[in-house]
Design a protein around this motif. Structure first.
Motif, PDB file in Angstrom:
ATOM      1  N   TYR A 165       0.854  -1.185   0.000  1.00 21.56           N
ATOM      2  CA  TYR A 165       0.000   0.000   0.000  1.00 21.56           C
ATOM      3  C   TYR A 165       0.890   1.235   0.000  1.00 21.56           C
ATOM      4  O   TYR A 165       1.706   1.424   0.907  1.00 21.56           O
ATOM      5  CB  TYR A 165      -0.926   0.017   1.224  1.00 21.56           C
ATOM      6  CG  TYR A 165      -1.825   1.236   1.261  1.00 21.56           C
ATOM      7  CD1 TYR A 165      -2.854   1.385   0.330  1.00 21.56           C
ATOM      8  CD2 TYR A 165      -1.627   2.250   2.196  1.00 21.56           C
ATOM      9  CE1 TYR A 165      -3.663   2.503   0.339  1.00 21.56           C
ATOM     10  CE2 TYR A 165      -2.440   3.373   2.212  1.00 21.56           C
ATOM     11  CZ  TYR A 165      -3.456   3.498   1.276  1.00 21.56           C
ATOM     12  OH  TYR A 165      -4.255   4.611   1.273  1.00 21.56           O
ATOM     13  N   ASN A 166       0.755   2.059  -1.045  1.00 16.14           N
ATOM     14  CA  ASN A 166       1.564   3.277  -1.191  1.00 16.14           C
ATOM     15  C   ASN A 166       3.059   2.982  -1.053  1.00 16.14           C
ATOM     16  O   ASN A 166       3.795   3.695  -0.361  1.00 16.14           O
ATOM     17  CB  ASN A 166       1.136   4.336  -0.168  1.00 16.14           C
ATOM     18  CG  ASN A 166      -0.186   4.989  -0.535  1.00 16.14           C
ATOM     19  OD1 ASN A 166      -0.669   4.857  -1.662  1.00 16.14           O
ATOM     20  ND2 ASN A 166      -0.782   5.694   0.416  1.00 16.14           N
ATOM     21  N   ASN A 181      -9.725   0.881  -3.423  1.00 14.07           N
ATOM     22  CA  ASN A 181     -10.082   2.290  -3.227  1.00 14.07           C
ATOM     23  C   ASN A 181      -9.756   2.776  -1.814  1.00 14.07           C
ATOM     24  O   ASN A 181     -10.584   3.408  -1.147  1.00 14.07           O
ATOM     25  CB  ASN A 181     -11.566   2.520  -3.538  1.00 14.07           C
ATOM     26  CG  ASN A 181     -11.882   2.345  -5.008  1.00 14.07           C
ATOM     27  OD1 ASN A 181     -11.010   2.479  -5.866  1.00 14.07           O
ATOM     28  ND2 ASN A 181     -13.132   2.024  -5.316  1.00 14.07           N
ATOM     29  N   HIS A 182      -8.551   2.488  -1.364  1.00 13.16           N
ATOM     30  CA  HIS A 182      -8.041   2.913  -0.050  1.00 13.16           C
ATOM     31  C   HIS A 182      -8.781   2.270   1.117  1.00 13.16           C
ATOM     32  O   HIS A 182      -8.589   2.677   2.266  1.00 13.16           O
ATOM     33  CB  HIS A 182      -8.087   4.442   0.096  1.00 13.16           C
ATOM     34  CG  HIS A 182      -7.311   5.172  -0.947  1.00 13.16           C
ATOM     35  ND1 HIS A 182      -5.932   5.195  -0.975  1.00 13.16           N
ATOM     36  CD2 HIS A 182      -7.724   5.896  -2.031  1.00 13.16           C
ATOM     37  CE1 HIS A 182      -5.530   5.908  -2.008  1.00 13.16           C
ATOM     38  NE2 HIS A 182      -6.591   6.338  -2.673  1.00 13.16           N
ATOM     39  N   GLN A 183      -9.604   1.276   0.832  1.00 14.16           N
ATOM     40  CA  GLN A 183     -10.299   0.560   1.896  1.00 14.16           C
ATOM     41  C   GLN A 183      -9.671  -0.823   2.063  1.00 14.16           C
ATOM     42  O   GLN A 183      -9.521  -1.564   1.090  1.00 14.16           O
ATOM     43  CB  GLN A 183     -11.789   0.407   1.581  1.00 14.16           C
ATOM     44  CG  GLN A 183     -12.561   1.712   1.478  1.00 14.16           C
ATOM     45  CD  GLN A 183     -12.717   2.393   2.826  1.00 14.16           C
ATOM     46  OE1 GLN A 183     -13.006   1.756   3.834  1.00 14.16           O
ATOM     47  NE2 GLN A 183     -12.519   3.708   2.841  1.00 14.16           N
ATOM     48  N   ASP A 208     -10.486   2.503   6.580  1.00 13.03           N
ATOM     49  CA  ASP A 208     -10.028   3.522   5.646  1.00 13.03           C
ATOM     50  C   ASP A 208      -8.532   3.742   5.870  1.00 13.03           C
ATOM     51  O   ASP A 208      -8.115   4.160   6.957  1.00 13.03           O
ATOM     52  CB  ASP A 208     -10.803   4.823   5.871  1.00 13.03           C
ATOM     53  CG  ASP A 208     -10.510   5.866   4.807  1.00 13.03           C
ATOM     54  OD1 ASP A 208      -9.325   6.135   4.551  1.00 13.03           O
ATOM     55  OD2 ASP A 208     -11.464   6.418   4.238  1.00 13.03           O
ATOM     56  N   LEU A 209      -7.719   3.479   4.851  1.00 13.07           N
ATOM     57  CA  LEU A 209      -6.273   3.563   5.001  1.00 13.07           C
ATOM     58  C   LEU A 209      -5.739   4.978   4.842  1.00 13.07           C
ATOM     59  O   LEU A 209      -4.533   5.202   5.007  1.00 13.07           O
ATOM     60  CB  LEU A 209      -5.595   2.625   3.998  1.00 13.07           C
ATOM     61  CG  LEU A 209      -5.887   1.137   4.206  1.00 13.07           C
ATOM     62  CD1 LEU A 209      -5.183   0.303   3.150  1.00 13.07           C
ATOM     63  CD2 LEU A 209      -5.492   0.681   5.605  1.00 13.07           C
ATOM     64  N   GLU A 210      -6.609   5.928   4.534  1.00 13.11           N
ATOM     65  CA  GLU A 210      -6.186   7.327   4.518  1.00 13.11           C
ATOM     66  C   GLU A 210      -6.375   7.972   5.886  1.00 13.11           C
ATOM     67  O   GLU A 210      -5.533   8.747   6.340  1.00 13.11           O
ATOM     68  CB  GLU A 210      -6.957   8.094   3.445  1.00 13.11           C
ATOM     69  CG  GLU A 210      -6.620   7.640   2.029  1.00 13.11           C
ATOM     70  CD  GLU A 210      -7.320   8.452   0.965  1.00 13.11           C
ATOM     71  OE1 GLU A 210      -6.636   8.900   0.025  1.00 13.11           O
ATOM     72  OE2 GLU A 210      -8.553   8.640   1.070  1.00 13.11           O
ATOM     73  N   SER A 269     -15.990  -5.688  -8.122  1.00 10.32           N
ATOM     74  CA  SER A 269     -16.440  -5.077  -6.864  1.00 10.32           C
ATOM     75  C   SER A 269     -17.336  -6.018  -6.066  1.00 10.32           C
ATOM     76  O   SER A 269     -18.485  -5.703  -5.739  1.00 10.32           O
ATOM     77  CB  SER A 269     -17.169  -3.754  -7.145  1.00 10.32           C
ATOM     78  OG  SER A 269     -16.312  -2.831  -7.767  1.00 10.32           O
ATOM     79  N   GLN A 270     -16.782  -7.185  -5.735  1.00 10.53           N
ATOM     80  CA  GLN A 270     -17.547  -8.149  -4.962  1.00 10.53           C
ATOM     81  C   GLN A 270     -16.619  -9.004  -4.105  1.00 10.53           C
ATOM     82  O   GLN A 270     -15.397  -9.018  -4.297  1.00 10.53           O
ATOM     83  CB  GLN A 270     -18.384  -9.039  -5.878  1.00 10.53           C
ATOM     84  CG  GLN A 270     -17.583  -9.851  -6.878  1.00 10.53           C
ATOM     85  CD  GLN A 270     -18.456 -10.608  -7.860  1.00 10.53           C
ATOM     86  OE1 GLN A 270     -19.668 -10.747  -7.683  1.00 10.53           O
ATOM     87  NE2 GLN A 270     -17.858 -11.119  -8.921  1.00 10.53           N
ATOM     88  N   LEU A 271     -17.224  -9.689  -3.152  1.00 11.53           N
ATOM     89  CA  LEU A 271     -16.508 -10.579  -2.246  1.00 11.53           C
ATOM     90  C   LEU A 271     -17.053 -11.992  -2.397  1.00 11.53           C
ATOM     91  O   LEU A 271     -18.272 -12.189  -2.456  1.00 11.53           O
ATOM     92  CB  LEU A 271     -16.688 -10.135  -0.793  1.00 11.53           C
ATOM     93  CG  LEU A 271     -16.094  -8.784  -0.396  1.00 11.53           C
ATOM     94  CD1 LEU A 271     -16.796  -8.252   0.849  1.00 11.53           C
ATOM     95  CD2 LEU A 271     -14.599  -8.908  -0.133  1.00 11.53           C
TER      96      LEU A 271
END
Length: 428
Positions: free
Chosen positions: A204-205, A250-252, A265-267, A298-300
């Protein structure tokens, strides 16, 4: 959306804007489901199956004669399955078992170039990472420098980062770092007691994010962020029981929270949703066995089990609503997403290909203005189903279509120069 529907809608684009070239994009071809069987039955072996999102059906692939399954890795047209004391490889196209090797304590698998890394746990007491040639399964390196049982791995900038939780008595977590190109050990990073329970690792980043699982009965858990450049370590504690790290979108961060599924939320490093999907029934000893995040759609996909008598597969959207289900065996603890390249359409010139007569009843002829030689011809019906294929046996630019039913058909022609031309005709 299924592969056939993608092609069908591509045809609609073609007839709106002209002839096209085909280019590659990804689709979810199938979900691999590996089930460990009932813990109480030593003859209930590991079974491997594939769920097709296109037709919503599950097909059996094979059996591995051991109990408990740890991981499924999909790489270069093969699936590598770690199952307690062995590593087994299946061909994804034929579903045939092609090789295997005994590995006591096999846990997770990760591939990089031609190397296959397998982390090791109990009953082994040393050499907690083994490196194999992924094509031959010949072991090339056994890593003795890792200090304890190893878990998940991730590759970043030619380095392999390995979660090192140690055994169940360990009170600290570590990250081992190796050269991913040859498997040589570089260093081990001590994450202190805040990193205890480290298990799942992500990028991540440009940093290494670890999900540190709470101990049994624990009411808090941590995430750790390690910067490989500055060596800075940051810990984030949350007042929840933390389990499996699922994936990032999406940062989640999607992960197991209080035996259900939640997001962080990773932000902001705040819990976004502590109950995106509810606990499936841990009070009745029913748990999520495995969960994977399909970022493309977009599913699990998740499996639940009591490890003795039942197993179920569930599909959720990213709002937590259940959208479907699939077959899963008891203790289906290893899921993997099999993405494949498909063809989409990009615009080129229009006048290269025509067929006549159109409509036709028995035979169609191709008027090919480009003078290119045909390599293959594919016929699709109005639902996107492939109904006729002609390969190199084509000897002239005419085709018998008498066996086709009445309706509209779309034709994809590939030339020896690798160009792709499209047209349609009406069968009467």
């Amino acid at each position: 959306m299924s592969f056939l529907r993608v092609q069908f809608f591509a045809f609609l684009i073609f007839f709106s804007f002209g002839a096209k070239h085909l280019s590659s994009q990804q689709t979810l071809y199938q979900l691999i489901v590996a089930s460990g069987g009932a813990f109480s039955d030593p003859t209930d072996f590991v079974s491997v199956a594939a769920y097709s999102p296109q037709n919503q059906s599950t097909s059996f692939i094979g059996e591995i004669k051991t109990q408990a399954v740890q991981d499924v890795l999909i790489n270069d047209g093969k699936m590598y399955i770690t199952a307690t004391d062995s590593l087994v490889v299946f061909d994804l196209e034929t579903n045939q078992r092609i090789s295997s090797v005994a590995i006591s304590g096999a846990r997770y698998a990760t591939a990089y170039n031609d190397l296959l890394f397998v982390s090791i746990q109990y009953p082994q007491s040393s050499n907690f990472l083994k490196v194999f040639d992924k094509n031959t399964l010949i072991q090339t390196v056994s890593i003795s420098e890792i200090s304890g049982e190893a878990a998940a791995m991730v590759v970043h900038e030619n380095k392999l980062y390995v979660a090192v939780p140690g055994d169940w008595t360990s009170t600290i977590g570590k990250i081992a770092v190796l050269n991913a190109t040859d498997g040589t050990f570089i260093e081990e990073i001590d994450l202190s007691t805040s990193g205890a329970g480290i298990h799942d690792v992500f990028i991540y980043n440009n940093k290494i994010l670890s999900v540190n699982r709470s101990p049994w009965g624990g009411t808090s858990g941590t995430l750790t962020l390690f910067d490989p450049v500055t060596k800075l370590i940051s810990h984030y504690m949350f007042p929840y029981h933390i389990g499996k790290g699922i994936g990032i979108h999406n940062h989640q961060l999607y992960l197991s929270i209080n035996n259900g599924i939640g997001t962080i939320d990773l932000e902001s490093w705040q819990v976004s949703d502590d109950e995106l999907v509810s606990d499936p029934g841990s009070s009745s000893f029913i748990y999520f066995a495995d969960i994977v995040l399909d970022t493309l759609n977009s599913q699990l996909f998740a499996t639940t089990t009591d490890y003795f008598s039942m197993g179920e597969g569930l599909i959720f959207d990213l709002n937590g609503a259940q959208t479907g289900s699939f077959e899963a065996g008891i203790s289906a603890e290893a899921l993997a997403l099999d993405y494949r390249a498909i063809s989409s359409v990009n615009e080129i010139g229009y006048s290269n290909l025509n067929v006549f007569p159109n409509p036709a009843t028995t035979t169609i002829h191709f008027a090919n203005n480009s003078d290119e030689t045909f390599e293959t011809i594919k016929f699709f019906d109005a639902h996107g189903q492939l109904v006729k294929f002609i390969g190199r046996e084509l000897t002239k630019n005419s085709v018998d279509v008498s066996e086709l039913g009445t309706g509209i058909y779309f034709i994809v022609v590939t030339t020896e120069e690798s160009d792709v031309m499209l047209t349609k005709f009406i069968k009467q």
